[in-house]
Every structure is written in C-alpha cells, then in structure tokens.
Design a protein around this motif. Structure first.
Motif, short mmCIF file in Angstrom:
data_model
loop_
_atom_site.label_atom_id
_atom_site.label_comp_id
_atom_site.label_asym_id
_atom_site.label_seq_id
_atom_site.Cartn_x
_atom_site.Cartn_y
_atom_site.Cartn_z
N ALA A 60 -0.52 -9.59 -7.76
CA ALA A 60 -1.38 -10.73 -7.41
C ALA A 60 -2.81 -10.54 -7.89
CB ALA A 60 -1.37 -10.94 -5.90
N THR A 61 -3.29 -9.30 -7.92
CA THR A 61 -4.68 -9.07 -8.30
C THR A 61 -4.93 -9.41 -9.76
OG1 THR A 61 -4.32 -6.74 -8.89
CG2 THR A 61 -4.86 -7.22 -6.58
N ARG A 62 -3.87 -9.49 -10.57
CA ARG A 62 -4.02 -9.80 -12.00
C ARG A 62 -3.94 -11.30 -12.28
NH1 ARG A 62 -3.39 -4.41 -10.46
NH2 ARG A 62 -3.82 -3.08 -12.26
N ALA A 63 -3.67 -12.12 -11.30
CA ALA A 63 -3.50 -13.55 -11.52
C ALA A 63 -4.84 -14.20 -11.89
CB ALA A 63 -2.94 -14.22 -10.28
N THR A 64 -4.78 -15.14 -12.82
CA THR A 64 -5.99 -15.83 -13.27
C THR A 64 -5.92 -17.34 -13.04
OG1 THR A 64 -5.09 -15.98 -15.51
CG2 THR A 64 -6.50 -14.08 -15.01
N ALA A 65 -4.85 -17.82 -12.41
CA ALA A 65 -4.71 -19.24 -12.08
C ALA A 65 -4.70 -19.39 -10.56
CB ALA A 65 -3.42 -19.79 -12.66
N PRO A 66 -5.22 -20.47 -10.01
CA PRO A 66 -5.21 -20.67 -8.57
C PRO A 66 -3.78 -20.76 -8.03
CG PRO A 66 -5.92 -22.66 -9.69
CD PRO A 66 -5.88 -21.58 -10.72
N ALA A 67 -3.64 -20.41 -6.74
CA ALA A 67 -2.31 -20.35 -6.14
C ALA A 67 -2.25 -21.15 -4.84
CB ALA A 67 -1.91 -18.90 -5.87
N PHE A 68 -1.04 -21.64 -4.55
CA PHE A 68 -0.76 -22.41 -3.34
C PHE A 68 0.51 -21.82 -2.73
CE2 PHE A 68 0.76 -26.21 -1.02
CZ PHE A 68 -0.42 -26.63 -0.41
N PHE A 69 0.34 -21.04 -1.66
CA PHE A 69 1.45 -20.33 -1.02
C PHE A 69 1.98 -21.12 0.19
CE2 PHE A 69 -0.56 -16.86 -3.25
CZ PHE A 69 0.39 -15.88 -3.43
N GLY A 70 3.18 -20.77 0.58
CA GLY A 70 3.74 -21.25 1.84
C GLY A 70 4.45 -20.13 2.55
N THR A 71 4.37 -20.08 3.89
CA THR A 71 5.05 -19.03 4.66
C THR A 71 5.45 -19.53 6.03
OG1 THR A 71 4.86 -16.76 5.51
CG2 THR A 71 2.86 -18.08 5.55
N GLY A 72 6.61 -19.09 6.49
CA GLY A 72 7.04 -19.32 7.86
C GLY A 72 6.73 -18.09 8.69
N HIS A 73 6.12 -18.27 9.84
CA HIS A 73 5.70 -17.12 10.64
C HIS A 73 6.86 -16.40 11.34
CE1 HIS A 73 1.11 -18.01 10.97
NE2 HIS A 73 1.59 -18.24 9.76
N LEU A 74 8.04 -17.01 11.33
CA LEU A 74 9.21 -16.36 11.91
C LEU A 74 10.17 -15.86 10.82
CD1 LEU A 74 10.01 -18.84 14.85
CD2 LEU A 74 8.42 -16.92 14.79
N ASP A 75 9.65 -15.72 9.62
CA ASP A 75 10.47 -15.35 8.46
C ASP A 75 10.70 -13.84 8.44
OD1 ASP A 75 11.65 -14.97 5.99
OD2 ASP A 75 10.21 -16.21 4.89
N THR A 76 11.93 -13.41 8.69
CA THR A 76 12.26 -11.99 8.63
C THR A 76 12.68 -11.55 7.24
OG1 THR A 76 14.55 -12.43 9.27
CG2 THR A 76 12.99 -11.95 11.05
N ILE A 77 12.94 -12.49 6.33
CA ILE A 77 13.35 -12.16 4.96
C ILE A 77 12.12 -11.87 4.10
CG2 ILE A 77 14.47 -13.07 2.88
CD1 ILE A 77 16.37 -14.60 4.77
N ALA A 78 11.12 -12.72 4.21
CA ALA A 78 9.84 -12.51 3.51
C ALA A 78 8.75 -12.60 4.57
CB ALA A 78 9.63 -13.57 2.43
N PRO A 79 8.47 -11.51 5.28
CA PRO A 79 7.52 -11.56 6.40
C PRO A 79 6.16 -12.13 6.00
CG PRO A 79 8.70 -9.47 6.39
CD PRO A 79 9.05 -10.17 5.11
N PRO A 80 5.55 -12.89 6.89
CA PRO A 80 4.28 -13.54 6.55
C PRO A 80 3.17 -12.57 6.17
CG PRO A 80 4.78 -13.79 8.90
CD PRO A 80 6.02 -13.29 8.24
N SER A 81 3.17 -11.36 6.71
CA SER A 81 2.13 -10.42 6.31
C SER A 81 2.26 -10.05 4.84
CB SER A 81 2.17 -9.16 7.19
OG SER A 81 3.43 -8.52 7.11
N GLY A 82 3.47 -10.01 4.30
CA GLY A 82 3.64 -9.78 2.87
C GLY A 82 3.10 -10.93 2.04
N VAL A 83 3.36 -12.16 2.51
CA VAL A 83 2.86 -13.33 1.80
C VAL A 83 1.33 -13.32 1.80
CG1 VAL A 83 2.84 -15.85 1.74
CG2 VAL A 83 4.93 -14.63 2.44
#
Length: 337
Positions: free
Chosen positions: A272-295
C-alpha cells in the motif's frame, strides 16, 4: 458474530510498523521487467504497449445481450504465460472509455461475461481477469492455468511456494495483475489515462498489488482485502483462507521465520505504501476472513489519499450492492475526463 477486532476509534488510527524486505522494490521491479521482456518488450512504455498489443488476442463473443459488447481476451502475464479475461463494453458508447480492471475472489474464476455488468452499465470498459490456477471452487469457472510448480503446500493457494518469494504463488498472480493493466491500456476503446482497479477479498488484495506496482492508475477500489498486516491477521482469525498458513506452520514446525519473510513481499499493507492513485476501501467490522484492522492497516499506510467505508454490522459480505453505489459515485469524480 461477536466483535473481535479493534474498536472503530482505534481502527481509524491503526498504522502498524511492518518489517519491509530491503530488496522489496528491486524484487518487484525485476519480476515485472522480466515478464514484460518475456512478451518481447524492453523497459520503455511504448515498447510495452507495442509488445502487448501484438501478444494480446481478442475475439468478439456472441451473447444474447444487446446493450454490451463482449470480447474474450488473452494477454501475456507472468513469464509470458497466457491469462484469460473478459472485456465488456457498453454498446454504442462514445470512445475512448474509462476502464475498470476487476480481480476476482478466492477460488473463483472470471466466470461468464454476463455475470458482472455493473461497471459497463455505468459507462466503463470492464476487464474481468481470471486468477491463474483458480476457478474450480465456486462461481462458473476459470480457464487460466498456472504452469509453475511449487513445493509442499497446504490445501488451497496461500502456501504454494511459500518458502521463498521467488516461488510464491502470488508473485505470479500479482504480476498477472500488472500485465492486465498493461494490456487494457492498449485497447482502442480505452482511455489509458483513466484506468482503475478493483476487487473484493482476494480480488481486493490483487487490486492493491496492481495499484502499488503499476504507474498512472486513476484509482483503486479494494474491498475486504486478505493478506493485509499479515503478522497480525494470522494470529487473529482461524477462518479460511488465512488459516491455510497456520495449518502449514503446524506441520512445518520452525518455518515461521521463512514464511513470514516470504509473505512480507506480498503483504497488502506493505504494498500500500507504494500506491500512487487514490483509494476507496470497504470493510465489515465483523469480517473474520479479512479482519478490519488489516483493511485499515493498508488504508492508513496508503501512499496517497485513501478513504474507508465501514459496515459495522457486516462480515465478509460488507456493503455488497450498497457499497458498489458508493464506489461508482466516488469513481465518477476520480475518472472524469
């Protein structure tokens, strides 16, 4: 599902310090340069475009749809391997179009072209990219082989070749993603200055990699990306697919240092630190597959501007169709001519 991750106020400021390999940038530059060379291109942008145009095959597909045109695309990916994709464009729209390159979730393939029409319905050219070696777990299939072998692995894809970054499965997948961006920019109906990348779950991770390793993208829209802030998420969730790595380490005792060293080249929060374009993320706070702290680790370490949309009562499904509306509204501003 009970809440298990950081509270919202902590997520908003969560920015872990992660150990980056000293040769991270050289590793990826060499990998991508070698794969472009395998398609006959030298380092110049014009040479890449010319080689990709020559090596990319397109075939118009007859479908019952009257509002969209569909091309079956094959482009050169990692080591020049053929990678399949669908190009779907709105029929009769003014050209050149802004484009969205979409990467798909874990275990599925590109499926059938009529299954994902939201972006072309909104006026974009959409390239839906197969994930090599996948497409046989759910959905309607994939066609891209992964002809490269690896050593012992747990069932699934996350541990294939995991003992070294040069053999790791996602080295090939991430390179395919960069080459998908290269390929779509050669299409006459696409404005090469208005290309965005997107994906959910595994597709979200691949979108992060494409944004980090490609130049000149207009935006990235990753939702619920896996493999972000790897040292944390591996100890936080026992859900698939991250648990594949725990299963591997449970058998290969003593391999943790090597495995984590490999994964540091593929961690979405480091990329992520190498990205040069703006980003728009989405996360569910009860997501055990992709935990929100990782997002949030990826979003808060993003190289430029990044925004996160929270779904406090959702798991891995996140915002689903409601989130796409927000994505489309946001991207319309970023990709406007």
């Amino acid at each position: 599902m009970a809440r298990f991750d950081l509270p919202p106020e902590a997520l908003r400021t969560y920015r872990p310090q992660l150990a980056e390999p000293t040769d991270f940038d050289a590793f990826w530059a060499d990998t991508i340069t070698a794969s472009r060379a395998a398609a006959g291109a030298d380092a110049s942008a014009d040479a890449v475009d010319a080689a990709d145009a020559a090596r990319t095959a397109r075939r118009r597909v007859a479908t019952p749809m009257t509002s969209f045109d569909v091309d079956d695309v094959t482009f050169p990916g990692f080591a020049g391997d053929p990678v399949h994709a669908w190009l779907v464009t709105p029929h009769g729209a003014d050209r050149p179009l802004p484009a969205v390159v979409e990467f798909v979730g874990y275990g599925r393939g590109r499926g059938l072209a009529h299954e994902r029409l939201h972006w072309p319905a909104a006026g974009y050219a959409q390239l839906i990219v197969d994930t090599r070696g996948q497409g046989s777990v759910w959905g309607t299939g994939g066609e891209t082989a992964d002809p490269h072998g690896s050593g012992p692995a747990a069932p699934g894809f996350l541990t294939r070749g995991i003992e070294h970054p040069s053999t790791y499965y996602y080295r090939r997948v991430f390179t395919d993603a960069v080459r998908a961006v290269d390929a779509v920019r050669t299409f006459a109906e696409v404005d090469p200055a208005r290309v965005a990348v997107t994906g959910n779950s595994q597709g979200g991770l691949i979108a992060i990699a494409a944004a980090a390793l490609s130049d000149g993208l207009v935006a990235a829209l990753p939702t619920a990306p896996i493999l972000c802030d790897v040292p944390r998420v591996l100890g936080l969730t026992d859900a698939d697919p991250h648990v594949e790595i725990a299963r591997y380490l449970a058998v290969h005792r003593g391999a943790e240092e090597r495995v984590l060293a490999t994964l540091s080249y593929f961690d979405g929060a480091i990329l992520a630190t190498r990205a040069t374009a703006p980003a728009f993320f989405g996360t569910g706070h009860l997501d055990t597959i992709a935990p929100p702290s990782g997002v949030y680790a990826a979003a808060n370490r993003w190289g430029v501007r990044a925004e996160v949309v929270d779904y406090p009562w959702n798991g891995h499904e996140g915002g689903e169709g409601a989130h796409w509306v927000r994505q489309a509204e946001w991207l319309a501003g970023e990709a406007s001519a």
